[in-house]
Enzyme design. Sequence first.
Site, PDB file in Angstrom:
ATOM      1  N   LEU A  63       0.977  -1.165  -0.218  1.00 54.67           N
ATOM      2  CA  LEU A  63       0.049   0.118   0.124  1.00 54.67           C
ATOM      3  C   LEU A  63       0.941   1.219  -0.186  1.00 54.67           C
ATOM      4  O   LEU A  63       1.140   1.775   1.129  1.00 54.67           O
ATOM      5  CB  LEU A  63      -0.915  -0.083   1.160  1.00 54.67           C
ATOM      6  N   ALA A  64       1.301   1.754  -1.283  1.00 54.02           N
ATOM      7  CA  ALA A  64       2.144   2.816  -1.250  1.00 54.02           C
ATOM      8  C   ALA A  64       2.167   3.418  -2.523  1.00 54.02           C
ATOM      9  O   ALA A  64       2.841   2.714  -3.505  1.00 54.02           O
ATOM     10  CB  ALA A  64       3.440   2.105  -0.915  1.00 54.02           C
ATOM     11  N   GLU A  65       1.604   4.421  -2.741  1.00 53.60           N
ATOM     12  CA  GLU A  65       1.469   5.020  -3.946  1.00 53.60           C
ATOM     13  C   GLU A  65       2.781   5.448  -4.530  1.00 53.60           C
ATOM     14  O   GLU A  65       2.832   5.114  -5.891  1.00 53.60           O
ATOM     15  CB  GLU A  65       0.572   6.103  -3.987  1.00 53.60           C
ATOM     16  N   PHE A  91      -6.043   9.658  -3.283  1.00 54.95           N
ATOM     17  CA  PHE A  91      -4.791   8.879  -2.739  1.00 54.95           C
ATOM     18  C   PHE A  91      -3.734   8.596  -3.786  1.00 54.95           C
ATOM     19  O   PHE A  91      -2.727   8.113  -3.497  1.00 54.95           O
ATOM     20  CB  PHE A  91      -5.455   7.465  -2.494  1.00 54.95           C
ATOM     21  N   HIS A 134     -12.617  11.256  -1.051  1.00 57.49           N
ATOM     22  CA  HIS A 134     -12.868  10.040  -2.166  1.00 57.49           C
ATOM     23  C   HIS A 134     -13.745  10.901  -3.423  1.00 57.49           C
ATOM     24  O   HIS A 134     -14.521  10.209  -4.179  1.00 57.49           O
ATOM     25  CB  HIS A 134     -13.890   9.290  -1.626  1.00 57.49           C
TER      26      HIS A 134
HETATM   27  C1  TPP Z   1      -3.085   7.142   0.499  1.00 62.00           C
HETATM   28  C2  TPP Z   1      -4.264   6.074   0.461  1.00 62.00           C
HETATM   29  N1  TPP Z   1      -4.321   5.063  -0.451  1.00 62.00           N
HETATM   30  C3  TPP Z   1      -5.150   4.209  -0.490  1.00 62.00           C
HETATM   31  C4  TPP Z   1      -6.419   4.546   0.293  1.00 62.00           C
HETATM   32  C5  TPP Z   1      -7.507   3.766   0.173  1.00 62.00           C
HETATM   33  N2  TPP Z   1      -7.745   2.635   1.263  1.00 62.00           N
HETATM   34  C6  TPP Z   1      -8.651   2.994   2.360  1.00 62.00           C
HETATM   35  S1  TPP Z   1      -8.420   1.997   3.533  1.00 62.00           S
HETATM   36  C7  TPP Z   1      -7.218   0.951   2.794  1.00 62.00           C
HETATM   37  C8  TPP Z   1      -6.499  -0.269   3.354  1.00 62.00           C
HETATM   38  C9  TPP Z   1      -6.036   0.171   4.812  1.00 62.00           C
HETATM   39  O1  TPP Z   1      -5.574  -0.926   5.183  1.00 62.00           O
HETATM   40  P1  TPP Z   1      -4.702  -0.809   6.587  1.00 62.00           P
HETATM   41  O2  TPP Z   1      -3.836   0.099   6.578  1.00 62.00           O
HETATM   42  O3  TPP Z   1      -4.393  -2.190   7.067  1.00 62.00           O
HETATM   43  O4  TPP Z   1      -5.981  -0.582   7.685  1.00 62.00           O
HETATM   44  P2  TPP Z   1      -7.465  -1.258   7.737  1.00 62.00           P
HETATM   45  O5  TPP Z   1      -8.447  -0.595   6.975  1.00 62.00           O
HETATM   46  O6  TPP Z   1      -7.029  -2.381   7.933  1.00 62.00           O
HETATM   47  O7  TPP Z   1      -7.892  -0.721   9.263  1.00 62.00           O
HETATM   48  C10 TPP Z   1      -6.825   1.537   1.599  1.00 62.00           C
HETATM   49  C11 TPP Z   1      -6.083   1.006   0.519  1.00 62.00           C
HETATM   50  C12 TPP Z   1      -6.298   5.716   1.219  1.00 62.00           C
HETATM   51  N3  TPP Z   1      -7.237   5.737   2.259  1.00 62.00           N
HETATM   52  N4  TPP Z   1      -5.194   6.308   1.321  1.00 62.00           N
END
Ligand code: TPP
Lengths: 334, 377
Positions: A63-65, A91, A134
């Site tokens: 998860l890293a743009e 994002f 969003h």
């Molecule tokens: C910078 C960024 N990229 C993508 C997203 C979209 N997004 C929202 S929640 C999520 C998953 C997050 O997972 P985690 O950090 O494990 O937290 P959890 O939801 O499991 O509490 C993503 C990809 C975002 N909010 N921010």
Amino acid sequence: MTTVAVKPATMAQALTRAMRDAMAADPSVHVMGEDVGTLGGVFRVTDGLAKEFGEDRCTDTPLAEAGILGTAVGMAMYGLRPVVEMQFDAFAYPSFEQLVSHVARMRNRTRGKMPLPITIRVPYGGGIGGVEHHSDSSEAYYMATPGLHVVTPATVADAYGLLRAAIASDDPVVVLEPKRLYWSKDAWNPEAPETVEPIGRAVVRRSGRSATLITYGPSVPVCLEAAEAARAEGWDLEVVDLRSLVPFDDETVCASVRRTGRAVVVHESGGFAGPGGEIAARVTERCFHHLEAPVLRVAGFDIPYPPPMLERHHLPGVDRILDAVARLQWEAES
Amino acid sequence: MTVMEQRGAYKPSPPPAWQPRTDPTPLLPDAAPYRVLGTEAAAKADPELLRRLYAQLVRGRRYNAQATALTKQGRLAVYPSSTGQEACEVAAALVLKDRDWLFPSYRDTLAAVVRGVDPVEALTLLRGDWHTGYDPYAHRVAPLCTPLATQLPHAVGLAHAARLKGDDVVALAIVGDGGTSEGDFHEALNFAAVWQAPVVFLVQNNGFAISVPLAKQTAAPSLAHKAVGYGMPGRLVDGNDAAAVHEVLAHAVRHARAGGGPTLVEAVTYRVEAHTNADDDKRYRADSEVDAWRDHDPIALLERELTERGWLDEAGARAAREDAEALAADLRARLNQDPELDPMDLFAHVYAEPTPQLREQQALLRAELEAGQEGAL
Ligand SMILES: Cc1ncc(C[n+]2csc(CCOP(=O)(O)OP(=O)(O)O)c2C)c(N)n1
């Protein structure tokens, strides 16, 4: 072309089909991003690609743009054609360093030796009741960065055609996908998907004689609706769908404005320093002697995108467009 | 004379032999998550604290259930449930003093509520009437943060500023396992360690970032291990064991307050519900996996410990349930009403003083609304 029979009917499905066909045609095409594999993307736009082409070709990244786009740069340097998904408009911002400092200018920095054929898909815009972060319309940032192509479809056929063209392009292309049109359907034959006009061409979606609405992406259906409504007021509006913000199709736009003599630019991102300012200036520079009124803009307010319960007050709708059209009767007023 | 000017005479001396600034051994997390409940350690726990944790867990579970139900009824735009993760939420809030700061992510409304934020105000973002429904200064809770990991550098900066001012304040920031992949996570940890800022980073490792499992997120032995590279301790704790999370966080907060610098705490837990109500978790995990975690439920774990030790009687349990019901009833009643919204709020807080352009746009909207009202009459 792939043998898997699907019946894409929505814009989302046409986008999927475009990636599938591109991947089948060219083994160097790789799709990557957050949740694009097993889940098929949060909007299901990459649905089935990991299954069909394997996880190496359709990859769930960490998860890293910045990491996603930065590694895509290296992959493209080595001959692959990455298609990157940014999960939501807001994002994508962590990746701007890579985008602005490298993706957009690598060809130029290397005197043409290192072009980067990267496609960056960004679901953008509001109107879907999304909570904070969003619903951004981020097109102005992309447009302001030389070296990027920026396209945005408004029809199902264009979603397919523009994405195929983007993936085929030897330059980086930002494909802005209007989220609120993901589930829209229109006449498009999924059995024989044809690539349409190349990147850089606008199309006249509705012809008319009294004024031109210049618009793109999520605002196209709104403008078509406004054009219908305007008939009751005696206005016969032409609607030009830009499709491609960079490069900009001066020819089609100006031909229309010269015919009608009046123009309104419509988009949902903020008006100040927004795309409409550039468009209005270009039209004025090229069509000054044909204009019966100043080029007007109907845009979102110059505010951070509001919470969903207030977004309908922010988004330009039919009434605001008709008000602007009424203001085009410049002679009568002044 | 500068070094460049004395070129002929200048002889670079070899760099001093590189020495690690810290012996990494004490920074390394334990191999297995730390537990209190069901172990010898529980005998030393404070029954009063455990009862308090219990009451808040029961409240928290009910709060999650109610918010989820309201989402189904269309009262909230979206709700990322923390069901199954309540021990982390509750401990994070309870471990702080009033003067400390909490930096939550979008999943951590419950932590904000436990810290004292009005439940409806905490849910405003998710209902969709305003981005942050509460005054961050009232309870020292930063706005719920949706872009991942971006709140972490804020927490470091705030803690650093407090330290510079001579204030005895600790910041606790919560992030998910997925968020630890973002650049902001790394930058925040590095700043915190270099500045020795009084910060505690709590990673709620609930197994998934939407659909992506931890194994695709990191190749590290644990997320807590990441701390060592920055020069801070990493601690691994069972995130469903409220007593253990509280103890580990309390230790980290004390350490920070005493000038010992930051700690990274990884709480291993599980997201029992889907990512949000909009997510289909059947696509990426099996029911059997979820069920296995339901057997390791934070409330059940604590309840068993408390009853076995005779620290909780039926009256105490009933009081907790009644309190939770009252919270749920209040939520239902207040969230079932449409919020009073003023479209003019769109322009109210963009700048301290609206620009002339915004004033024009405000006038335009006002005219539209008035015309609309006339039309309605
Ligand atoms: C910078 C960024 N990229 C993508 C997203 C979209 N997004 C929202 S929640 C999520 C998953 C997050 O997972 P985690 O950090 O494990 O937290 P959890 O939801 O499991 O509490 C993503 C990809 C975002 N909010 N921010």
